[in-house]
Structures are given as C-alpha cells and as structure tokens.
Design a protein around this motif. Structure first.
Motif, PDB file in Angstrom:
ATOM      1  N   ALA A   1       0.816  -1.215   0.000  1.00  0.00           N
ATOM      2  CA  ALA A   1       0.000   0.000   0.000  1.00  0.00           C
ATOM      3  C   ALA A   1       0.846   1.261   0.000  1.00  0.00           C
ATOM      4  N   ARG A   2       2.127   1.124   0.281  1.00  0.00           N
ATOM      5  CA  ARG A   2       2.996   2.299   0.353  1.00  0.00           C
ATOM      6  C   ARG A   2       3.947   2.406  -0.838  1.00  0.00           C
ATOM      7  N   LEU A   3       3.723   1.576  -1.864  1.00  0.00           N
ATOM      8  CA  LEU A   3       4.543   1.634  -3.069  1.00  0.00           C
ATOM      9  C   LEU A   3       3.841   2.464  -4.153  1.00  0.00           C
ATOM     10  N   PRO A   4       4.611   3.119  -5.031  1.00  0.00           N
ATOM     11  CA  PRO A   4       4.017   3.937  -6.104  1.00  0.00           C
ATOM     12  C   PRO A   4       3.615   3.079  -7.300  1.00  0.00           C
ATOM     13  N   LEU A   5       2.639   2.208  -7.088  1.00  0.00           N
ATOM     14  CA  LEU A   5       2.240   1.257  -8.119  1.00  0.00           C
ATOM     15  C   LEU A   5       1.208   1.862  -9.076  1.00  0.00           C
ATOM     16  N   THR A   6       1.115   1.258 -10.249  1.00  0.00           N
ATOM     17  CA  THR A   6       0.081   1.586 -11.230  1.00  0.00           C
ATOM     18  C   THR A   6      -0.664   0.305 -11.572  1.00  0.00           C
ATOM     19  N   LEU A   7      -1.980   0.372 -11.577  1.00  0.00           N
ATOM     20  CA  LEU A   7      -2.828  -0.754 -11.989  1.00  0.00           C
ATOM     21  C   LEU A   7      -3.226  -0.510 -13.439  1.00  0.00           C
ATOM     22  N   ARG A   8      -2.753  -1.360 -14.334  1.00  0.00           N
ATOM     23  CA  ARG A   8      -2.946  -1.128 -15.775  1.00  0.00           C
ATOM     24  C   ARG A   8      -3.720  -2.277 -16.415  1.00  0.00           C
ATOM     25  N   TRP A   9      -4.846  -1.939 -17.035  1.00  0.00           N
ATOM     26  CA  TRP A   9      -5.625  -2.910 -17.790  1.00  0.00           C
ATOM     27  C   TRP A   9      -5.098  -2.935 -19.220  1.00  0.00           C
ATOM     28  N   LEU A  10      -4.462  -4.026 -19.610  1.00  0.00           N
ATOM     29  CA  LEU A  10      -3.969  -4.184 -20.972  1.00  0.00           C
ATOM     30  C   LEU A  10      -5.114  -4.534 -21.913  1.00  0.00           C
ATOM     31  N   ARG A  11      -6.155  -5.153 -21.381  1.00  0.00           N
ATOM     32  CA  ARG A  11      -7.384  -5.432 -22.125  1.00  0.00           C
ATOM     33  C   ARG A  11      -8.540  -4.757 -21.391  1.00  0.00           C
ATOM     34  N   PRO A  12      -8.892  -3.524 -21.782  1.00  0.00           N
ATOM     35  CA  PRO A  12      -9.954  -2.799 -21.072  1.00  0.00           C
ATOM     36  C   PRO A  12     -11.295  -3.526 -21.056  1.00  0.00           C
ATOM     37  N   ASP A  13     -11.550  -4.405 -22.059  1.00  0.00           N
ATOM     38  CA  ASP A  13     -12.821  -5.131 -22.089  1.00  0.00           C
ATOM     39  C   ASP A  13     -12.916  -6.164 -20.966  1.00  0.00           C
TER      40      ASP A  13
ATOM     41  N   LEU B   1      -5.160   4.302 -12.146  1.00  0.00           N
ATOM     42  CA  LEU B   1      -5.713   3.297 -13.041  1.00  0.00           C
ATOM     43  C   LEU B   1      -5.342   3.702 -14.459  1.00  0.00           C
ATOM     44  N   ALA B   2      -4.706   2.799 -15.213  1.00  0.00           N
ATOM     45  CA  ALA B   2      -4.247   3.102 -16.565  1.00  0.00           C
ATOM     46  C   ALA B   2      -4.771   2.037 -17.523  1.00  0.00           C
ATOM     47  N   PHE B   3      -4.723   2.364 -18.826  1.00  0.00           N
ATOM     48  CA  PHE B   3      -5.235   1.461 -19.855  1.00  0.00           C
ATOM     49  C   PHE B   3      -4.257   1.399 -21.024  1.00  0.00           C
ATOM     50  N   GLY B   4      -4.222   0.247 -21.690  1.00  0.00           N
ATOM     51  CA  GLY B   4      -3.350   0.091 -22.834  1.00  0.00           C
ATOM     52  C   GLY B   4      -1.964  -0.374 -22.440  1.00  0.00           C
ATOM     53  N   PRO B   5      -1.072  -0.520 -23.420  1.00  0.00           N
ATOM     54  CA  PRO B   5       0.279  -1.024 -23.135  1.00  0.00           C
ATOM     55  C   PRO B   5       1.059  -0.063 -22.260  1.00  0.00           C
ATOM     56  N   PRO B   6       2.027  -0.580 -21.500  1.00  0.00           N
ATOM     57  CA  PRO B   6       2.866   0.304 -20.675  1.00  0.00           C
ATOM     58  C   PRO B   6       3.618   1.292 -21.541  1.00  0.00           C
TER      59      PRO B   6
END
Length: 270
Positions: free
Chosen positions: A124-136, A151-156
C-alpha cells in the motif's frame, strides 16, 4: 492525460501480470507472473515451454495478458508481490482474505485478492500503477485501490533510454553538489547513492535516513514514509518514486533480469 497514461518514468520496468486463457478447453484459467518485458513474456507463454513459457501455461494457450501492476522499485519487491498473489493463504499479510468461494470464477477471485493486496502493507505504500492491458476485461476492484495508485489502460509506456554520457564539466559539478547531504551537511560519498528530487532545478541531495526522518514528521508512528514535501523545492514527493529513481543509477543488464525471472518462476511452479 495523467502521468500514468503518457509519461514513462526513467529506469527499469518490473511488473506482475495476470494471464487469462482463451482456449475453449481451458477458458477462464488464469496465471500470475513477473516480467520486465510484458510483450515478450506473453509471446513466451504462448510459445510454450521451449520458448521460455511456464509449464503451467504450456500447451493450454492462447493466453492473453489482461492486467499488470507495475511501478515496483526493484525486482525483489515485484517477485514478493507475485508470490503473495499466487499464494494468498500462505501470506500472513493476506490472512484476512477469504478463500475462493464455491462458484467464484478464478479470475474474479484473483481480482479480489489483488484488491486487498493493494490496500495491505507493504504494498500500500509503493508507487504502483494498476494497468488494464485489455480494457474489455476490466472490473472494478473492491476495496478500491489507494488514492495514489492510478488506473491506466493500454500497453505500458516505452522504457526511457539509458542515461547518456555526462560531459566532464557537468559531471564534476554534480559530484561537488552531491558531496554533502542537504539536510545534515554530512558527506554522501559513502552512500550507494543519495536521494535526489526529480524536479528540475531542485538542489536536494540527501541521505535516505535524513529524508525519511524529515518526511516522517508528518506521519508519526510510521516506520517508512509514504510521501512528503521536498525541503528544497516544496513539491510533494512519493517516497517510492525517490527510491525507484535512486535505483536507476545502477541499472542491470536486462538479460540478467530475464534469467532471474526464469529462475524464480520455475522455483515457484515446481
């Protein structure tokens, strides 16, 4: 567009991903893994064991990488996250997470575990990103991720290029500027590397312990800071970002990380 969507942070990429099986015979199966290169890793899984994929995914594809969590400060942090996500009931930090319910899909269960992991220390204290590579495939997590986890979408975003050579005059000027801690005025040369503010023009160079104590004045009772105000430029800084930027000063060769990836993955699977 926020920074998680369009700006690549400098340094190495360490991610923990979730694969989803599209094969009608095995549809709905999932797999959790660690990678430094998501595009290459999913190709390895779909290529089978001989192409570097894991034995649990070999011959069961096609697999789709639908979700990845990234922003870990080092490979070890990502590997520990991977292990806990794979084995939630063996992790003391996830003892409060209920076991998979009857009728609960494996995909939904893994998202439930992930939601609790993002709220549990130390993640919980890390600077993480949650990324959906498949938004569907996207589903809302419950509980929601912490406010500092975008919250991010698409390729890194593409990896930043390695640092180029610094002209000798600039290098000498930087060496002099970094010789002493901004906060305690003591020498820095015995440090693996000082913590430096990423904002242009900010002169901050500090020992890890000095800056941690400065930040913890705003978070009494904590052992590790989450964020704080830069003593130099007064901008808000995430502690995890500072540690990650410090790591980029001694980048390792990518092939070494891939060997480490295969070693840890094989150990966890057998």
């Amino acid at each position: 567009m926020g920074p998680a969507e369009g700006t690549a942070r400098p340094g190495r990429f360490f991610g923990v991903y979730l694969l989803y099986c599209l094969n009608p015979r095995h549809r709905g199966r999932v797999y959790v893994g660690f990678t430094v290169n998501p595009a290459r890793r999913v190709q390895q899984h779909n290529g089978g064991r001989k192409k570097g994929g894991a034995w649990r995914t070999s011959g069961r594809g096609p697999w789709e990488m639908v979700l990845i969590v990234h922003g870990f400060p080092c490979a070890v942090a990502a590997l520990r996250f991977e292990w806990a996500w794979q084995h939630p009931h063996a992790s003391r930090r996830l003892a409060h997470v209920g076991r998979r319910a009857r009728g609960e899909a494996s995909f939904a269960f893994h998202l439930r575990v992930l939601a609790h992991m993002l709220r549990a220390p130390p993640w919980a204290r890390l600077p993480l990103t949650l990324r959906w590579l498949r938004p569907d495939f996207r589903q809302d997590l419950c509980p929601l991720p912490p406010p500092h986890v975008p919250l991010a979408f698409g390729p890194p975003p593409p990896r930043a290029r390695r640092r180029g050579a610094v002209p000798s005059a600039d290098r000498e000027r930087d060496r002099v500027a970094e010789a002493r801690c901004t906060l305690c005025a003591c020498a820095l040369q015995d440090e693996e590397g000082p913590l430096c503010c990423p904002h242009p023009g900010c002169p901050l160079r500090a020992h890890v312990i000095c800056l941690a104590e400065e930040f913890l004045q705003e978070e009494p009772g904590q052992l590790l800071p989450l964020e704080g105000q830069c003593p130099g430029c007064k901008n808000s800084l995430l502690w995890g970002d500072l540690i990650w930027l410090r790591q980029t000063g001694t980048e390792e060769d990518e092939e070494d990380s891939e060997l480490e990836e295969e070693h840890w993955t094989d150990m966890l699977e057998n």
